[in-house]
Motif scaffolding. Sequence first.
Motif, mmCIF file in Angstrom:
data_model
loop_
_atom_site.group_PDB
_atom_site.id
_atom_site.type_symbol
_atom_site.label_atom_id
_atom_site.label_comp_id
_atom_site.label_asym_id
_atom_site.label_seq_id
_atom_site.Cartn_x
_atom_site.Cartn_y
_atom_site.Cartn_z
ATOM 1 N N ARG A 65 38.035 42.666 39.829
ATOM 2 C CA ARG A 65 37.297 43.901 39.561
ATOM 3 C C ARG A 65 38.085 44.840 38.657
ATOM 4 O O ARG A 65 37.519 45.473 37.768
ATOM 5 C CB ARG A 65 36.950 44.595 40.881
ATOM 6 C CG ARG A 65 35.778 43.956 41.626
ATOM 7 C CD ARG A 65 35.271 44.845 42.748
ATOM 8 N NE ARG A 65 36.228 44.959 43.849
ATOM 9 C CZ ARG A 65 36.331 44.084 44.838
ATOM 10 N NH1 ARG A 65 35.546 43.023 44.876
ATOM 11 N NH2 ARG A 65 37.213 44.264 45.813
ATOM 12 N N VAL A 66 39.398 44.937 38.846
ATOM 13 C CA VAL A 66 40.221 45.795 37.998
ATOM 14 C C VAL A 66 40.196 45.292 36.554
ATOM 15 O O VAL A 66 40.011 46.063 35.603
ATOM 16 C CB VAL A 66 41.670 45.855 38.518
ATOM 17 C CG1 VAL A 66 42.575 46.562 37.492
ATOM 18 C CG2 VAL A 66 41.725 46.577 39.857
ATOM 19 N N ILE A 67 40.375 43.996 36.384
ATOM 20 C CA ILE A 67 40.428 43.416 35.035
ATOM 21 C C ILE A 67 39.104 43.590 34.313
ATOM 22 O O ILE A 67 39.063 43.807 33.092
ATOM 23 C CB ILE A 67 40.811 41.920 35.120
ATOM 24 C CG1 ILE A 67 42.278 41.791 35.551
ATOM 25 C CG2 ILE A 67 40.585 41.218 33.787
ATOM 26 C CD1 ILE A 67 42.706 40.371 35.848
ATOM 27 N N ASN A 68 38.007 43.529 35.068
ATOM 28 C CA ASN A 68 36.687 43.651 34.455
ATOM 29 C C ASN A 68 36.189 45.092 34.381
ATOM 30 O O ASN A 68 35.052 45.335 34.006
ATOM 31 C CB ASN A 68 35.671 42.796 35.216
ATOM 32 C CG ASN A 68 35.859 41.318 34.961
ATOM 33 O OD1 ASN A 68 35.622 40.834 33.861
ATOM 34 N ND2 ASN A 68 36.312 40.591 35.973
ATOM 35 N N GLY A 69 37.052 46.047 34.742
ATOM 36 C CA GLY A 69 36.721 47.457 34.582
ATOM 37 C C GLY A 69 35.760 48.020 35.597
ATOM 38 O O GLY A 69 35.082 49.021 35.342
ATOM 39 N N SER A 70 35.663 47.396 36.764
ATOM 40 C CA SER A 70 34.746 47.883 37.785
ATOM 41 C C SER A 70 35.205 49.242 38.312
ATOM 42 O O SER A 70 36.401 49.465 38.540
ATOM 43 C CB SER A 70 34.670 46.884 38.945
ATOM 44 O OG SER A 70 33.945 47.446 40.029
ATOM 45 N N PRO A 71 34.258 50.172 38.525
ATOM 46 C CA PRO A 71 34.637 51.487 39.077
ATOM 47 C C PRO A 71 34.861 51.444 40.599
ATOM 48 O O PRO A 71 35.317 52.422 41.181
ATOM 49 C CB PRO A 71 33.412 52.353 38.731
ATOM 50 C CG PRO A 71 32.266 51.391 38.698
ATOM 51 C CD PRO A 71 32.827 50.107 38.161
ATOM 52 N N ARG A 72 34.541 50.311 41.217
ATOM 53 C CA ARG A 72 34.628 50.220 42.677
ATOM 54 C C ARG A 72 36.049 49.868 43.142
ATOM 55 O O ARG A 72 36.255 48.983 43.968
ATOM 56 C CB ARG A 72 33.629 49.173 43.191
ATOM 57 C CG ARG A 72 32.177 49.557 42.917
ATOM 58 C CD ARG A 72 31.178 48.625 43.589
ATOM 59 N NE ARG A 72 31.315 47.250 43.117
ATOM 60 C CZ ARG A 72 31.505 46.199 43.896
ATOM 61 N NH1 ARG A 72 31.617 46.356 45.205
ATOM 62 N NH2 ARG A 72 31.599 44.987 43.391
ATOM 63 N N VAL A 73 37.035 50.563 42.586
ATOM 64 C CA VAL A 73 38.438 50.339 42.938
ATOM 65 C C VAL A 73 39.127 51.700 42.947
ATOM 66 O O VAL A 73 38.920 52.508 42.042
ATOM 67 C CB VAL A 73 39.135 49.410 41.923
ATOM 68 C CG1 VAL A 73 40.583 49.185 42.321
ATOM 69 C CG2 VAL A 73 38.410 48.075 41.810
ATOM 70 N N SER A 74 39.958 51.953 43.957
ATOM 71 C CA SER A 74 40.647 53.240 44.021
ATOM 72 C C SER A 74 41.714 53.328 42.936
ATOM 73 O O SER A 74 42.190 52.303 42.427
ATOM 74 C CB SER A 74 41.308 53.418 45.390
ATOM 75 O OG SER A 74 42.405 52.522 45.529
ATOM 76 N N ASP A 75 42.106 54.548 42.604
ATOM 77 C CA ASP A 75 43.114 54.746 41.565
ATOM 78 C C ASP A 75 44.439 54.088 41.963
ATOM 79 O O ASP A 75 45.124 53.492 41.122
ATOM 80 C CB ASP A 75 43.323 56.242 41.322
ATOM 81 C CG ASP A 75 42.120 56.887 40.650
ATOM 82 O OD1 ASP A 75 41.289 56.140 40.077
ATOM 83 O OD2 ASP A 75 42.003 58.125 40.699
ATOM 84 N N ALA A 76 44.802 54.202 43.250
ATOM 85 C CA ALA A 76 46.078 53.636 43.709
ATOM 86 C C ALA A 76 46.060 52.112 43.591
ATOM 87 O O ALA A 76 47.038 51.492 43.138
ATOM 88 C CB ALA A 76 46.343 54.053 45.153
ATOM 89 N N THR A 77 44.942 51.499 43.978
ATOM 90 C CA THR A 77 44.832 50.035 43.879
ATOM 91 C C THR A 77 44.845 49.597 42.429
ATOM 92 O O THR A 77 45.502 48.609 42.071
ATOM 93 C CB THR A 77 43.535 49.562 44.563
ATOM 94 O OG1 THR A 77 43.582 49.906 45.954
ATOM 95 C CG2 THR A 77 43.369 48.066 44.433
#
Length: 351
Positions: A32-44
């Motif tokens: 999800r981070v690599i694909n730019g998903s907004p469903r991830v917290s800033d810390a993660t």
Amino acid sequence: MASHGVRGRGGGRPTLEEVAARAGVGRGTVSRVINGSPRVSDATRAAVEAAVAELGYVPNTAARALAANRTDAIALVVPEPETRFFAEPYFSDMLRGVGAALSDTEMQLLLIFAGSDRERQRLADYLAAHRVDGVLLVSVHADDPLPDMLAQLEIPAVISGPRSAAETLTSVDSDNYGGARQAVEHLIGRGRRRIAHITGRLDVYGAQRRVDGYRDALRDAGHPEDELMIEAGDFSEEGGRGAMAALLERRPDLDAVFAASDVTAAGARHALREAGRRIPEDVALVGYDDSAIARHMDPPLTSVRQPIEEMGRSMIDLLLAEVADRRPPVSRELDRRQVVLATELVARASS
């Protein structure tokens, strides 16, 4: 301290699993981070990005595309001979606009010529294998089978100009009718009364609309219709030269010419000079496209500017929206769009 180019287990490229282990999160979170998903917290997100940097992880875009049932490739299909593509500025301007619109994406652009039956069949086989996510069709003729083939294959497609008023595919075009009216109204405003028209290929809807604009502008100004003042061309220089010669033979008293393209106008200029006619003193001349040809002609050519690069960018925007829309094709029918961009007359010394 970050170490660049770290090898994964076994000495190969770092894997998604290794990034997840380093960041202390699950594999899905890394994805999800690599694909730019907004469903991830800033810390993660920060932890995953740090792990990516430390391991030197490079996302496998081919695998990502495969998993998403995508190729990350767009085909620009030109159903014309290569010689015409490289001879007419319209195509290079269109390609420039398409390329600029794709520059900020991961999409690859494939240029495919389909001017012969053999090339069309090869293209059909290629597209049937779903090797591209979508298709841009440029310079489509009324009887061209390619748009219907794309619809049957359920491949998202956008065309540069509709095939008719009843077009079913999404299209982007300039205001061919309005541009032709601008050209003729300009000539009438300059005192010209016997205005001829050299058309483009009349199996192209845009060329038909330019004829309509020419006719209506003359009619609205009170000029009688004269079919002898219209000669069919094909958008080429040689076609313009031959059409101009035919017009001069039929109507030697003509005092202006509206040509369906700048390339056609260049051919008309040759014929006029061969006949001893001065431009614009004896015959005013107006082209269409406002290409580099118009600026470099002698005298510089008055021309109708159509925003070709903007057309290319708009085609990409619409196509990428269709590619991202995973609904069945039937449910997308009501969303088909026919975008028409404004034209502008650029007056120069030829008129």
